[in-house]
Each structure stands twice: as structure tokens, then as C-alpha cells.
Design a protein around this motif. Structure first.
Motif, PDB file in Angstrom:
ATOM      1  N   SER A 137       0.804  -1.226   0.000  1.00 22.80           N
ATOM      2  CA  SER A 137       0.000   0.000   0.000  1.00 22.80           C
ATOM      3  C   SER A 137       0.835   1.272   0.000  1.00 22.80           C
ATOM      4  CB  SER A 137      -0.915   0.013   1.225  1.00 22.80           C
ATOM      5  OG  SER A 137      -0.144   0.133   2.405  1.00 22.80           O
ATOM      6  N   GLN A 138       2.110   1.187   0.390  1.00 22.25           N
ATOM      7  CA  GLN A 138       2.994   2.354   0.521  1.00 22.25           C
ATOM      8  C   GLN A 138       2.490   3.343   1.575  1.00 22.25           C
ATOM      9  OE1 GLN A 138       5.725   2.062  -1.681  1.00 22.25           O
ATOM     10  NE2 GLN A 138       4.706   0.215  -2.405  1.00 22.25           N
ATOM     11  N   LEU A 139       1.645   2.886   2.490  1.00 23.29           N
ATOM     12  CA  LEU A 139       1.079   3.757   3.525  1.00 23.29           C
ATOM     13  C   LEU A 139       1.979   3.820   4.755  1.00 23.29           C
ATOM     14  CD1 LEU A 139      -2.623   2.524   3.330  1.00 23.29           C
ATOM     15  CD2 LEU A 139      -1.846   4.820   2.716  1.00 23.29           C
ATOM     16  N   ASN A 140       1.932   4.940   5.447  1.00 22.84           N
ATOM     17  CA  ASN A 140       2.660   5.102   6.704  1.00 22.84           C
ATOM     18  C   ASN A 140       1.673   4.920   7.860  1.00 22.84           C
ATOM     19  OD1 ASN A 140       4.021   5.946   8.987  1.00 22.84           O
ATOM     20  ND2 ASN A 140       4.986   7.705   7.998  1.00 22.84           N
ATOM     21  N   TYR A 143       0.581   7.690  10.453  1.00 21.76           N
ATOM     22  CA  TYR A 143      -0.399   8.730  10.128  1.00 21.76           C
ATOM     23  C   TYR A 143      -1.800   8.142  10.269  1.00 21.76           C
ATOM     24  CZ  TYR A 143       3.316  11.604   8.024  1.00 21.76           C
ATOM     25  OH  TYR A 143       4.439  12.362   7.802  1.00 21.76           O
ATOM     26  N   THR A 187      -0.947  15.317   3.544  1.00 20.15           N
ATOM     27  CA  THR A 187      -0.363  13.977   3.408  1.00 20.15           C
ATOM     28  C   THR A 187      -0.783  13.094   4.585  1.00 20.15           C
ATOM     29  OG1 THR A 187       1.520  14.810   2.151  1.00 20.15           O
ATOM     30  CG2 THR A 187       1.796  12.687   3.248  1.00 20.15           C
ATOM     31  N   HIS A 188      -0.771  13.652   5.784  1.00 22.81           N
ATOM     32  CA  HIS A 188      -1.193  12.911   6.978  1.00 22.81           C
ATOM     33  C   HIS A 188      -2.615  12.391   6.799  1.00 22.81           C
ATOM     34  CE1 HIS A 188      -1.298  12.754  11.668  1.00 22.81           C
ATOM     35  NE2 HIS A 188      -2.201  11.931  11.162  1.00 22.81           N
ATOM     36  N   HIS A 191      -2.909   9.559   4.137  1.00 26.85           N
ATOM     37  CA  HIS A 191      -2.452   8.285   4.683  1.00 26.85           C
ATOM     38  C   HIS A 191      -3.472   7.722   5.678  1.00 26.85           C
ATOM     39  CE1 HIS A 191       1.686   7.567   3.258  1.00 26.85           C
ATOM     40  NE2 HIS A 191       1.790   8.891   3.181  1.00 26.85           N
ATOM     41  N   VAL A 195      -4.970   4.036   5.674  1.00 27.49           N
ATOM     42  CA  VAL A 195      -4.719   3.137   6.817  1.00 27.49           C
ATOM     43  C   VAL A 195      -6.038   2.626   7.392  1.00 27.49           C
ATOM     44  CG1 VAL A 195      -3.881   3.075   9.205  1.00 27.49           C
ATOM     45  CG2 VAL A 195      -2.462   4.115   7.419  1.00 27.49           C
ATOM     46  N   TYR A 208      -1.009   4.280  -2.028  1.00 32.96           N
ATOM     47  CA  TYR A 208      -0.643   5.695  -1.901  1.00 32.96           C
ATOM     48  C   TYR A 208       0.583   5.944  -2.773  1.00 32.96           C
ATOM     49  CZ  TYR A 208       1.799   9.773  -0.079  1.00 32.96           C
ATOM     50  OH  TYR A 208       2.471  10.959   0.009  1.00 32.96           O
ATOM     51  N   ASP A 243      -0.849  11.963  -3.980  1.00 28.17           N
ATOM     52  CA  ASP A 243      -0.444  13.141  -3.214  1.00 28.17           C
ATOM     53  C   ASP A 243       0.180  14.190  -4.141  1.00 28.17           C
ATOM     54  OD1 ASP A 243      -0.114  14.630  -0.938  1.00 28.17           O
ATOM     55  OD2 ASP A 243       1.390  13.338  -0.014  1.00 28.17           O
TER      56      ASP A 243
END
Length: 475
Positions: A137-140, A143, A187-188, A191, A195, A208, A243
Motif C-alpha cells: 500500500s505504501q502507507l505510513n 499517520y 499527506t497525513h 495516509h 490506513v 498511496y 499526493d
């Protein structure tokens, strides 16, 4: 009743439908067309090589069982990979072939079961040579909605994000465009939406990506002649989060490919989330057909947080880091750093670091020193509109005159200076700068920058103009 390719395939589909998820069936089996039946070999047409590889990677067993059931142990499956561009119909993933070869198809005869050489899946997020078919997913995960504090400045955007996360693709917020200045949490929030969707719907493919990386992947795909695979990869995503979409400004080819991807996702009830540093109405060098689609859903602005929200953000940050700080110091920082969340958190981190490294107690005096340095060293974002206003005011003319077609020397020089400073102080492309300063092309901007450089080194009065305006823009 005669047995046809269609009747055999329909029976296979009935079996497959009962044994896989409805969404997977819709994505991977509905687009397939039964072409012909020769003895015990069924030929099916698939939209691209990527499609064929995915079927072989994930559904070869169920295909073998279904086909053997219909045609016996000697059953064979032949894939016909269509190479014609058919964006307008039910196979939107493939490339147009020359008219002289319009009827040509690339066909591949594949026996079931396959040999052990698995085809390599073209996933633009996988480093060549490393086998990994899973789409990350490339998600953080750091966040989240929990640490994205609500206030008057972000309530609409946060609420819309929660609604999208609860029912991706099922609300009127599609696309959801979150816009606002630097460091306000775009961006937060993007994400956090991803998430939350992954938590609620683990079976959904969420991705993302920054618009800059998307553009680079597209350029790579063109170089490697993988354009149809690139498009197809993005068209299988359930929730696509892009983004800084303003980065597509002036990039016609990338905008065109994103237009087709966006259309496919939207028509199939998939969710699109976009972030931008400006509202659609203010975006430059983005095609109108794309801008109109950005406006289909909801555009929600993130504004600078008010004092109460800034205090809450700082308290939350300190709580998460396990740090205690006197209330008067928290309020002092919140009162003096007003621009954005990133600067606010940066100041508190600097304060904690100074206290820790120098073994000093966190006092109001220390806070004053840190905040003063922090505010002084923080570059203010300069927009092209602001640059035009500063230059116009300096030469005592209005912005309309600066942008006009007149060739009067003093106006031309003012316009050239505006272009020069726009290139120096912003990240905008030459095409974007020209478009915003009197609808000029990129070559005019390039010429203006060279002229300003030359005049600065040969004309003292002109050099003074450059120095004066530089000071005004650097305040």
C-alpha cells in the motif's frame, strides 16, 4: 445442443463465481471474452499481458479445475492478448496498433497446468529482479485519524475522510480532493484514510503514491514499452491515493494516462483520493477534462489551525512522546508559531532537543530563544501571484498591466523580473510560470531569465531592481 466456446466459458464462469470473491470475479473474469473452441482447446481473449500474468499467478488452479470439468483431462487454455487500444469499450487497458495491422493479435498458447516458470508480474513498485507479486500500500501507519486532531480549520476534510474510509467508493465524495498550504496535514490525512480502509477492508487493494513518483513510473513505462501494463496495474487498484496532484501541471502525457485511469476507477466504483496545494479552480496547466473530474466529488480545504487547535496539537505530540512541559510554555509556542502544523511540531522537537542535549530545564526563556530562531529560519512560501504583486507594486503598476501584451520597455522588464523571481522562489515549471504571468510559453520565461541575468551583470540600475525585490521577497 452444440457446444460452443461461449457455452463452455459460461459454465466455467458459473463454477469460478461460486469459488472466489465477487470483487475479484468482477475485476478478473468479467472482462474476458471467449473467442473459439477447437477440440479441447478453449481460446479466451484478455485485455493485456499484465492481465494474463495475473490470472496465471493467482487463478491458474481454479481455471484448470473449471476447464477440466467441461472438456476433460486433455483440456487446454489459449490466451489471446489483445493489443488494440479500446479505451471506449469494455477493454480499456490496451494500446492501439497501427491501422495496417489493426486486426493483428498476439496469441500465446498456454497448457494447463503451467510449467514452473512463473511469469514476472510487472508491478512498478517492485525492484527488477526481486520477485514480489503483492501490491504494497505504501502507507505510513503512523499517520492515523487518532493523531490527526480535529479543529475548525480541518473539520470538513477530516469528516469527509472518515466517511470515505467507512465506505470507499460508496459516498458522493469521489474523488475526495484535500487542498491547502504547506505543512497543514494533507499527506497525513491522505495516509490516515488509506490506513483506516486497510483496517476495515483488508481485502481491498489500497495504494498511496506521490504524483511525482507516478509521473516517473509512467516515463519508465514508456521507455520500456510497458504503457498498457502500467495503465492496467493502476486500474486494478480499489483505493488510489495520489499526493500533490498539482505536480501533474504541464505534463500532458501523464495527465492523459491519469485521465483514463481515473475514468476507469470512477466508473467501477473505486475510490480516488487526491491532495493538492491549491483548489481545482486555481490549478494551472491541468487539462480542463481532468479538472472537471476533480470537481465531481468534494474539495475540502485544510486551513491554518486556530490557537486552541495548535495547543491541542502540541499537547498530543508531547503525550505521544512521553514528555511533560509546563502549560505556559505550550501556550507561548502555540501563540507565536501560527503558520502550519509542521513548523509547530518542529519547534517543540527543537525545544526538547535543546533541553536534552544541553542538560537545561525547559523554561520560558529557552522557549523564546528557540521560537525566535525557528521563526527567523523558516522560509515563507512565496507564490507566483505574490511575486507578481510585489513586482507590480515596486514599479507602481497593477498586475493587469504587468501581464498585458504591451511591449513598453519598463513593463516588459517588470514582467521579465516577475518570471525570473518565480523561477527562483517557486518549484513551478517554466510552462506553469509563463501561463500564470500573461499566458506566455516556457520559451518566453527562459528568455526572460537569461535577460535578467545579463542585465544584472551589465546595468547597475537594473541590478538595484533585482536586489530591492529580492529583499522584499525574502522578508
Amino acid at each position: 445442443m452444440s457446444v460452443t466456446a461461449q457455452s463452455v466459458w459460461n459454465n466455467c464462469l458459473e463454477f469460478i463465481k461460486d469459488n472466489i470473491q465477487p470483487q475479484a470475479y468482477k475485476t478478473w473474469f468479467e472482462p474476458i471474452v471467449a473467442v473459439k473452441l477447437t477440440d479441447t482447446a478453449l481460446s479466451i481473449q484478455v485485455p493485456s499481458k499484465f492481465f494474463y500474468e495475473w490470472l496465471e499467478e493467482h487463478y491458474v488452479k481454479i481455471l484448470k479445475v473449471a476447464l477440466t470439468k467441461e472438456l476433460g483431462e486433455t483440456a487446454k487454455l489459449v490466451y489471446i492478448i489483445k493489443m488494440e487500444n479500446t479505451y471506449g469499450n469494455k477493454q480499456p487497458f490496451t494500446e492501439k496498433i497501427p491501422s495496417s495491422n489493426r486486426s493483428a493479435v498476439k496469441s500465446q498458447d498456454v497448457d494447463i497446468p503451467l510449467n514452473n516458470k512463473n511469469p514476472e508480474l510487472r508491478n512498478p513498485f517492485v525492484i527488477p529482479g526481486i520477485r514480489n507479486v503483492k501490491i504494497e500500500s505504501q502507507l505510513n501507519p503512523n499517520y492515523s485519524f487518532e493523531n490527526f486532531l480535529e479543529g475548525d480549520s480541518n473539520r470538513l476534510a477530516r469528516s469527509a475522510g472518515l466517511a470515505v474510509a467507512a465506505k470507499p467508493g460508496g459516498t458522493s465524495f469521489n474523488p475526495l480532493l484535500i487542498f491547502g498550504g504547506v505543512g497543514l496535514g494533507k499527506t497525513h490525512l491522505a495516509h490516515a484514510i488509506g490506513v483506516d480502509i486497510k483496517d476495515k477492508y483488508p481485502e481491498k487493494t489500497v495504494l498511496y503514491i506521490s504524483a511525482e513518483k507516478f509521473t516517473q513510473q509512467y516515463i519508465d513505462a514508456i521507455k520500456k514499452n510497458n504503457r498498457n501494463d502500467f495503465i492496467h496495474f493502476y486500474q486494478i487498484i480499489d483505493v488510489l491515493i495520489i499526493d500533490d496532484v498539482q505536480f501533474l501541471s504541464g505534463k500532458t502525457g501523464t495527465q492523459d494516462v491519469f485521465f483514463h485511469i481515473f475514468n476507469h476507477l470512477h466508473q467501477n466504483g473505486k475510490q480516488v483520493v487526491l491532495t493538492s496545494d491549491k483548489a481545482p479552480v486555481d490549478m494551472q496547466d491541468i487539462e480542463q477534462r481532468l479538472l472537471s473530474r476533480f470537481k465531481w466529488g468534494l474539495s475540502a480545504e485544510l486551513q491554518s489551525p486556530d490557537f486552541e487547535t495548535r495547543v491541542s496539537i502540541l499537547r498530543n505530540k508531547l503525550y505521544r512522546d512521553g514528555v511533560e512541559m509546563p502549560e505556559d510554555i505550550i501556550e507561548y509556542v502555540a501563540k507565536n508559531i501560527k503558520t502550519n502544523v509542521r513548523e509547530l511540531e518542529g519547534a517543540i522537537i527543537s525545544l526538547i532537543a535543546q533541553s536534552s542535549f544541553n542538560k537545561k530545564e525547559i523554561t520560558l526563556d529557552l522557549a523564546r530563544v528557540i521560537v525566535e530562531k525557528f521563526v527567523k529560519n523558516t522560509k515563507r512560501e512565496v507564490s507566483i501571484d505574490y511575486i507578481q504583486k510585489v513586482v507590480s507594486d515596486y514599479f507602481q503598476m497593477d498586475v493587469d498591466t504587468l501581464q498585458s501584451k504591451t511591449r513598453k520597455r519598463h513593463i516588459v522588464q517588470a514582467r521579465q523580473l516577475a518570471m525570473f523571481f518565480a523561477k527562483k522562489f517557486t518549484k513551478a515549471s517554466l510552462a506553469s510560470i509563463g501561463s500564470q504571468i500573461g499566458k506566455r510559453d516556457h520559451a518566453t520565461v527562459l528568455h526572460a531569465c537569461k535577460t535578467v541575468d545579463n542585465l544584472s551583470s551589465t546595468d547597475k540600475q537594473f541590478r538595484k531592481y533585482v536586489d530591492d525585490i529580492t529583499k522584499k521577497l525574502s522578508v
